[in-house]
Enzyme design. Sequence first.
Site, PDB file in Angstrom:
ATOM      1  CD  GLU A  92      -2.968  -1.073   2.299  1.00 55.13           C
ATOM      2  OE1 GLU A  92      -4.163  -1.304   2.108  1.00 55.13           O
ATOM      3  OE2 GLU A  92      -2.493  -0.923   3.442  1.00 55.13           O
ATOM      4  CB  CYS A 105       3.107   7.550   3.115  1.00 54.51           C
ATOM      5  SG  CYS A 105       3.632   6.352   4.335  1.00 54.51           S
ATOM      6  CB  CYS A 112       6.917  -4.693   8.874  1.00 50.18           C
ATOM      7  SG  CYS A 112       8.284  -3.896   9.751  1.00 50.18           S
ATOM      8  CB  CYS A 116       6.274  -2.379  16.628  1.00 50.48           C
ATOM      9  SG  CYS A 116       7.955  -2.075  16.044  1.00 50.48           S
ATOM     10  CB  CYS A 119       2.941  -1.250  14.081  1.00 56.27           C
ATOM     11  SG  CYS A 119       3.013  -0.949  12.307  1.00 56.27           S
ATOM     12  CB  CYS A 345       1.150   6.321  11.706  1.00 56.67           C
ATOM     13  SG  CYS A 345       1.730   7.862  11.069  1.00 56.67           S
TER      14      CYS A 345
HETATM   15  N1  SAH Z   1       9.550   0.810   9.994  1.00 52.49           N
HETATM   16  C1  SAH Z   1       9.727   2.229   9.912  1.00 52.49           C
HETATM   17  C2  SAH Z   1       8.792   2.853   8.907  1.00 52.49           C
HETATM   18  C3  SAH Z   1       7.319   2.836   9.299  1.00 52.49           C
HETATM   19  S1  SAH Z   1       6.893   4.428   9.772  1.00 52.49           S
HETATM   20  C4  SAH Z   1       9.634   2.851  11.281  1.00 52.49           C
HETATM   21  O1  SAH Z   1       9.353   2.117  12.241  1.00 52.49           O
HETATM   22  O2  SAH Z   1       9.908   4.017  11.450  1.00 52.49           O
HETATM   23  C5  SAH Z   1       5.426   4.182  10.611  1.00 52.49           C
HETATM   24  C6  SAH Z   1       5.326   5.095  11.819  1.00 52.49           C
HETATM   25  O3  SAH Z   1       4.033   4.881  12.396  1.00 52.49           O
HETATM   26  C7  SAH Z   1       6.336   4.770  12.902  1.00 52.49           C
HETATM   27  O4  SAH Z   1       6.824   5.953  13.471  1.00 52.49           O
HETATM   28  C8  SAH Z   1       5.507   4.014  13.942  1.00 52.49           C
HETATM   29  O5  SAH Z   1       6.042   4.193  15.229  1.00 52.49           O
HETATM   30  C9  SAH Z   1       4.168   4.665  13.784  1.00 52.49           C
HETATM   31  N2  SAH Z   1       3.048   3.799  14.154  1.00 52.49           N
HETATM   32  C10 SAH Z   1       2.957   2.470  14.026  1.00 52.49           C
HETATM   33  N3  SAH Z   1       1.785   2.031  14.490  1.00 52.49           N
HETATM   34  C11 SAH Z   1       1.098   3.107  14.905  1.00 52.49           C
HETATM   35  C12 SAH Z   1      -0.180   3.300  15.479  1.00 52.49           C
HETATM   36  N4  SAH Z   1      -1.005   2.288  15.685  1.00 52.49           N
HETATM   37  N5  SAH Z   1      -0.556   4.550  15.790  1.00 52.49           N
HETATM   38  C13 SAH Z   1       0.270   5.600  15.548  1.00 52.49           C
HETATM   39  N6  SAH Z   1       1.477   5.486  15.009  1.00 52.49           N
HETATM   40  C14 SAH Z   1       1.909   4.252  14.698  1.00 52.49           C
END
Ligand code: SAH
Length: 353
Positions: A92, A105, A112, A116, A119, A345
Amino acid sequence: MSKINLKALSKAAMEEFVKEQGLPAYRAKQILPWIYEKKAESIEDITEFSRELRKRLSDIAYISNLKLLKRQVSEDGTEKFLFGLEDGESIESVLIPDEDRHTLCISSQVGCAMSCGFCLTGGIGVKRNLKAHEIVDQIIAVSRLVKPIIPSHPPLLKGGTGGITNIVFMGMGEPLLNLDEVVEALHRITEFMGFSKRRITLSTCGIAPKITELYRRAPHVNLAVSLNAATDEVRNRLMSINKKYPIRVLLDACRKIPLSPRDRITFEYVMIDGINDSLSDAKRLVTLLRGIPSKVNLIPFNPFAGSKFKRPSDERVLAFQEILVREKIYTFIRKSKGQDILAACGQLKANYK
Ligand code: SAH
């Protein structure tokens, strides 16, 4: 024999291909702008070539294109694109329109591996790395689909690539775990498409040694680091990568980046109710960031079905921000965009279960 995908070739490989075909070297210089500026969808589109040459090339080669599987528009204008890849996997990309900028984006991996807990992308695991051309093709595909959004804005890309003004590697995947292809993609986006590195931001969960390598191989790209916690204890719980590269190691790598005087590293901080959003966390964050030219983006947690976390109240987010601002750290609260279509995000999961 399977055909050669011209979009998959680096500059050197394109030169080699042209040579193998017994064609003059300038043909390589002609093909590249047709792919990256004029966005040819097939060799047939390269009208600068005679019909005969196009036919000859088409017999042995082709130009791949992402397949648009789904396009969704959020009530706030954010658009999400689901693209199919040649092997049937999907990814996406999200276009986020704002007053003076339109940010695309993009994804760097299918899924991934970082898992985490907060996420959704982490939940599907990693299927594979994207190739450089699959990364770049997200920009080409979206620019074909959207109209220039700010008519008065000078075209930023060669060939006027739609309204895209900024690119962030913040979609699916951890870009620094696919560094070779990401560096090649950055090269093509800047050299072939004419996009300024200043308008590109790469976000990482914190693969410390790769941060150093990124800056050696692609200087001047903006860096964002998903910090998300101010103690190792909390960060270990939220992001397992912290057990390998704890906060001190990660921030040491950040400190060593040769930044230009006006540049800053962006630290993203997902705020989760009762987990990392206390005033003591804010104070610890101030201490941690001391000496690093930084900017903090607070991202209130975006909920999704089945997640055990909650978003903090607005008051709590504001109080956290105030502590950072008082210490002269530029701190912004990121409005979450495209939540209704799972485009915010951490909400990208393509069509994976
Ligand atoms: N793997 C990279 C690129 C992904 S960026 C990274 O971790 O930076 C995606 C961003 O969204 C990251 O900053 C992550 O911390 C944030 N993110 C992930 N899940 C989220 C959620 N449920 N709510 C808000 N931000 C989130």
